[in-house]
Design an enzyme around this catalytic site. Sequence first.
Site, short mmCIF file in Angstrom:
data_model
loop_
_atom_site.label_atom_id
_atom_site.label_comp_id
_atom_site.label_asym_id
_atom_site.label_seq_id
_atom_site.Cartn_x
_atom_site.Cartn_y
_atom_site.Cartn_z
N HIS A 21 25.10 28.04 64.71
CA HIS A 21 25.56 28.25 66.09
C HIS A 21 26.91 27.58 66.32
CE1 HIS A 21 21.00 28.41 67.09
NE2 HIS A 21 21.46 29.65 67.15
N LYS A 45 6.44 30.55 72.43
CA LYS A 45 5.08 30.08 72.15
C LYS A 45 5.04 28.57 71.88
CE LYS A 45 4.51 33.75 69.64
NZ LYS A 45 4.28 34.41 68.40
N ARG A 94 23.80 37.66 60.64
CA ARG A 94 23.70 37.07 59.29
C ARG A 94 23.27 38.09 58.26
NH1 ARG A 94 19.55 32.85 61.62
NH2 ARG A 94 18.97 34.89 62.39
#
Length: 169
Positions: A21, A45, A94
């Site tokens: 990032h 989750k 990517r």
Amino acid sequence: MAASPRIAVFPGSFDPLTNGHVDLIERATHLADRVIVAVLKNAGKQPLFGVDDRVAMIREVFAGRAEVVADAFSGLLMDYARAHKASIVIRGVRSAADLDYERQMALTNRHLNPDVDTVLLLPSAGVGHISSSLVREIASLGGSVHGMVPPAVETWIARRSSAARTHSV
Ligand code: PNS
């Protein structure tokens, strides 16, 4: 009349911010006057960090860089982009699988707001294998994420792990 600043939004989960990032954010600063790193408030989750912590660690990593700001958002990305006068969305690619996903998202976002273009950036060679989900997995299994995340994020992860150990005894 001065041209208005070019504002980019880099949306994502950033759980946690990785060196991949950081590489993309640095690249984005060459394309825009201001880069808003926008953390989605999603009900993932099993998040490693809460949204406020993720925003705080991005601010820590980019402290002193006025052109990079971190924020949290909910709702539609295109509404957020419009509200913040952003003309571009930054995303990283990517792999071919990433491209498939990003292509669909970018075209859908263009359908919602034709004034915003998505710019897909390729990462530097040394960080193209890094993903937040693998960082989370390694961290949860007690492995080292050194070199995969910025030093400040490594410290957040170490603190989280030692707090988890303290609570489990
Ligand atoms: O890091 P991620 O989890 O791949 O990021 C996904 C993100 C935050 C970019 C995407 O889920 C998003 O933009 N969500 C906001 C809701 C929205 O606008 N949905 C329509 C997009 S096509």
